[in-house]
Design a protein around this motif. Structure first.
Motif, PDB file in Angstrom:
ATOM      1  N   SER A  72       0.826  -1.211   0.000  1.00 59.63           N
ATOM      2  CA  SER A  72       0.000   0.000   0.000  1.00 59.63           C
ATOM      3  C   SER A  72       0.855   1.253   0.000  1.00 59.63           C
ATOM      4  N   LYS A  73       0.216   2.334  -0.433  1.00 57.84           N
ATOM      5  CA  LYS A  73       0.861   3.650  -0.358  1.00 57.84           C
ATOM      6  C   LYS A  73       0.810   4.168   1.077  1.00 57.84           C
ATOM      7  N   ALA A  74      -0.352   4.020   1.717  1.00 53.15           N
ATOM      8  CA  ALA A  74      -0.553   4.519   3.073  1.00 53.15           C
ATOM      9  C   ALA A  74      -0.128   3.480   4.101  1.00 53.15           C
ATOM     10  N   ALA A  75      -0.036   3.922   5.332  1.00 57.03           N
ATOM     11  CA  ALA A  75       0.345   3.019   6.427  1.00 57.03           C
ATOM     12  C   ALA A  75      -0.701   1.925   6.604  1.00 57.03           C
ATOM     13  N   GLN A  76      -0.228   0.763   7.060  1.00 55.70           N
ATOM     14  CA  GLN A  76      -1.098  -0.372   7.337  1.00 55.70           C
ATOM     15  C   GLN A  76      -1.229  -0.530   8.857  1.00 55.70           C
ATOM     16  N   GLU A  77      -2.444  -0.508   9.332  1.00 54.09           N
ATOM     17  CA  GLU A  77      -2.703  -0.572  10.768  1.00 54.09           C
ATOM     18  C   GLU A  77      -3.348  -1.911  11.137  1.00 54.09           C
ATOM     19  N   ASP A  78      -3.041  -2.347  12.350  1.00 52.85           N
ATOM     20  CA  ASP A  78      -3.667  -3.559  12.904  1.00 52.85           C
ATOM     21  C   ASP A  78      -3.566  -4.747  11.949  1.00 52.85           C
ATOM     22  N   VAL A  79      -2.349  -5.068  11.541  1.00 52.31           N
ATOM     23  CA  VAL A  79      -2.134  -6.173  10.613  1.00 52.31           C
ATOM     24  C   VAL A  79      -2.369  -7.496  11.338  1.00 52.31           C
ATOM     25  N   VAL A  80      -3.141  -8.374  10.726  1.00 60.01           N
ATOM     26  CA  VAL A  80      -3.439  -9.696  11.279  1.00 60.01           C
ATOM     27  C   VAL A  80      -3.042 -10.742  10.256  1.00 60.01           C
ATOM     28  N   TYR A  81      -2.309 -11.756  10.724  1.00 62.67           N
ATOM     29  CA  TYR A  81      -1.828 -12.821   9.852  1.00 62.67           C
ATOM     30  C   TYR A  81      -2.618 -14.096  10.114  1.00 62.67           C
ATOM     31  N   GLY A  82      -3.280 -14.612   9.088  1.00 60.75           N
ATOM     32  CA  GLY A  82      -4.105 -15.796   9.265  1.00 60.75           C
ATOM     33  C   GLY A  82      -5.394 -15.486   9.991  1.00 60.75           C
ATOM     34  N   PHE A  83      -6.099 -16.536  10.410  1.00 61.33           N
ATOM     35  CA  PHE A  83      -7.309 -16.379  11.200  1.00 61.33           C
ATOM     36  C   PHE A  83      -6.931 -16.408  12.678  1.00 61.33           C
ATOM     37  N   PRO A  84      -7.265 -15.392  13.451  1.00 58.75           N
ATOM     38  CA  PRO A  84      -6.896 -15.361  14.871  1.00 58.75           C
ATOM     39  C   PRO A  84      -7.372 -16.614  15.617  1.00 58.75           C
ATOM     40  N   GLY A  85      -6.478 -17.200  16.390  1.00 60.01           N
ATOM     41  CA  GLY A  85      -6.820 -18.374  17.171  1.00 60.01           C
ATOM     42  C   GLY A  85      -6.858 -19.662  16.392  1.00 60.01           C
ATOM     43  N   ASP A  86      -6.541 -19.600  15.099  1.00 61.67           N
ATOM     44  CA  ASP A  86      -6.573 -20.779  14.236  1.00 61.67           C
ATOM     45  C   ASP A  86      -5.153 -21.336  14.137  1.00 61.67           C
ATOM     46  N   ASN A  87      -5.014 -22.644  14.241  1.00 61.30           N
ATOM     47  CA  ASN A  87      -3.675 -23.238  14.226  1.00 61.30           C
ATOM     48  C   ASN A  87      -3.299 -23.816  12.866  1.00 61.30           C
ATOM     49  N   ASP A  88      -4.042 -23.462  11.832  1.00 59.93           N
ATOM     50  CA  ASP A  88      -3.728 -23.927  10.479  1.00 59.93           C
ATOM     51  C   ASP A  88      -2.403 -23.312  10.036  1.00 59.93           C
ATOM     52  N   PRO A  89      -1.410 -24.122   9.643  1.00 62.20           N
ATOM     53  CA  PRO A  89      -0.110 -23.575   9.278  1.00 62.20           C
ATOM     54  C   PRO A  89      -0.053 -22.970   7.881  1.00 62.20           C
ATOM     55  N   GLN A  90      -1.104 -23.123   7.085  1.00 56.15           N
ATOM     56  CA  GLN A  90      -1.065 -22.613   5.711  1.00 56.15           C
ATOM     57  C   GLN A  90      -1.276 -21.100   5.694  1.00 56.15           C
ATOM     58  N   ALA A  91      -0.387 -20.394   5.012  1.00 58.82           N
ATOM     59  CA  ALA A  91      -0.399 -18.925   4.971  1.00 58.82           C
ATOM     60  C   ALA A  91      -1.337 -18.466   3.857  1.00 58.82           C
ATOM     61  N   ARG A  92      -2.591 -18.211   4.238  1.00 56.17           N
ATOM     62  CA  ARG A  92      -3.608 -17.936   3.230  1.00 56.17           C
ATOM     63  C   ARG A  92      -4.417 -16.665   3.487  1.00 56.17           C
ATOM     64  N   ALA A  93      -4.153 -15.942   4.551  1.00 56.46           N
ATOM     65  CA  ALA A  93      -4.955 -14.756   4.851  1.00 56.46           C
ATOM     66  C   ALA A  93      -4.102 -13.708   5.547  1.00 56.46           C
ATOM     67  N   ILE A  94      -4.313 -12.472   5.154  1.00 54.02           N
ATOM     68  CA  ILE A  94      -3.674 -11.334   5.820  1.00 54.02           C
ATOM     69  C   ILE A  94      -4.641 -10.162   5.739  1.00 54.02           C
ATOM     70  N   ALA A  95      -4.698  -9.366   6.801  1.00 49.45           N
ATOM     71  CA  ALA A  95      -5.641  -8.245   6.848  1.00 49.45           C
ATOM     72  C   ALA A  95      -4.963  -7.029   7.470  1.00 49.45           C
ATOM     73  N   ALA A  96      -5.411  -5.856   7.050  1.00 50.11           N
ATOM     74  CA  ALA A  96      -4.916  -4.600   7.620  1.00 50.11           C
ATOM     75  C   ALA A  96      -5.921  -3.505   7.324  1.00 50.11           C
ATOM     76  N   THR A  97      -5.868  -2.457   8.128  1.00 45.98           N
ATOM     77  CA  THR A  97      -6.685  -1.274   7.881  1.00 45.98           C
ATOM     78  C   THR A  97      -5.843  -0.256   7.129  1.00 45.98           C
ATOM     79  N   ILE A  98      -6.340   0.158   5.963  1.00 45.05           N
ATOM     80  CA  ILE A  98      -5.618   1.075   5.083  1.00 45.05           C
ATOM     81  C   ILE A  98      -6.613   2.121   4.586  1.00 45.05           C
ATOM     82  N   ASN A  99      -6.295   3.388   4.759  1.00 40.65           N
ATOM     83  CA  ASN A  99      -7.204   4.483   4.370  1.00 40.65           C
ATOM     84  C   ASN A  99      -8.587   4.313   5.005  1.00 40.65           C
ATOM     85  N   GLY A 100      -8.624   3.765   6.215  1.00 36.80           N
ATOM     86  CA  GLY A 100      -9.885   3.612   6.921  1.00 36.80           C
ATOM     87  C   GLY A 100     -10.720   2.427   6.483  1.00 36.80           C
TER      88      GLY A 100
END
Length: 258
Positions: A72-100
């Motif tokens: 992204s051009k703007a800062a990324q806030e509250d980045v989360v890797y994977g599904f919280p609390g999930d123990n699946d080792p496959q890297a398939r999800a990432i989330a962040a807040t960008i431009n609100g």
């Protein structure tokens, strides 16, 4: 109100196609680019190259398989890797807040074939995704879920619906899972802008898939109802490059509703 352009692209190996990605960022200049199928560990990704070009990047990598990133051009806030609390080792999800806007970038499992154990894993993964997005909506009201969904939403998104009927990427349980996700308060940005257009985002490398337009639209941008989608398309040029990914970038431009 400001408009944010959000793009999804399965690059099918970032190491091989880093120059394609950097060129696309320079030329198309989306506000957010979600990548899937990096096929690199987090440490192996050349983040410095993106920083030097003026981009922020967050990576959730995996050796040889999977892997997702947000650029992204703007800062990324509250980045989360994977599904919280999930123990699946496959890297398939990432989330962040960008431009609100909360951007969730996904690489949905392929599933191999209907009835296979990998197909059952796909349906289980989609159920966990449903719970994750439900939880996300309790905190964030402006959300875009992007990625390679490995699901063609409808027959219009399939070059030969009869040949694909009931098969992987087009089976009823997969489409039901996608529709259940949409029912949380999302709509398909591309189909909102182009209700009747036959346009694909993936073409098999084999049998002249691109030349013959034997494709599927499986790369999606799902926009929450709190966002107005002003434009959407699939950029074909990167798919025509030498040694391209088998996917093309799919993007939407959204503005918060008043």
């Amino acid at each position: 109100m400001s408009t944010t352009t959000i793009c999804s692209w399965n690059v099918n190996s970032l190491k091989v196609r880093q120059s394609h990605v950097l060129d696309y960022l320079r030329d198309a200049s989306p506000d957010v680019l979600g990548l899937q199928e990096l096929k690199q560990t987090t440490e192996a990704v050349d983040c410095a190259a993106f920083h030097e070009a003026g981009w922020q990047i967050s990576v959730y990598g995996q050796k040889t398989y999977n892997g997702v990133a947000l650029i992204s051009k703007a800062a990324q806030e509250d980045v989360v890797y994977g599904f919280p609390g999930d123990n699946d080792p496959q890297a398939r999800a990432i989330a962040a807040t960008i431009n609100g806007i909360r951007v969730i970038n996904l690489y949905v499992p392929n599933g191999k074939k209907v009835g296979d154990e990998k197909y059952e894993y796909k349906l289980s993964w989609l159920a966990r995704l449903q719970s994750y997005v439900e939880e996300t909506l309790q905190t964030y009201d402006k959300v875009v879920v992007i990625g390679d969904f490995n699901i063609a939403p409808a027959d219009l998104d399939v070059h030969d619906p009869k040949a694909w009927e009931g098969k992987i990427l087009c089976s009823e349980p997969e489409r039901d899972a996608l529709n259940k996700l949409l029912s949380l308060g999302f709509y398909d940005g591309f189909r909102h802008i182009h209700p009747e257009r036959e346009q694909f985002s993936w073409w098999d490398y084999r049998m002249g898939g691109l030349r013959r337009n034997l494709g599927l639209r499986i790369d999606l941008n799902l926009c929450s109802d709190t966002l107005s989608c002003n434009a959407a398309d699939i950029d074909m040029e990167p798919r025509r490059l030498e040694r391209p990914s088998d996917h093309a970038p799919a993007w939407v431009s959204v503005t918060p509703r008043a």
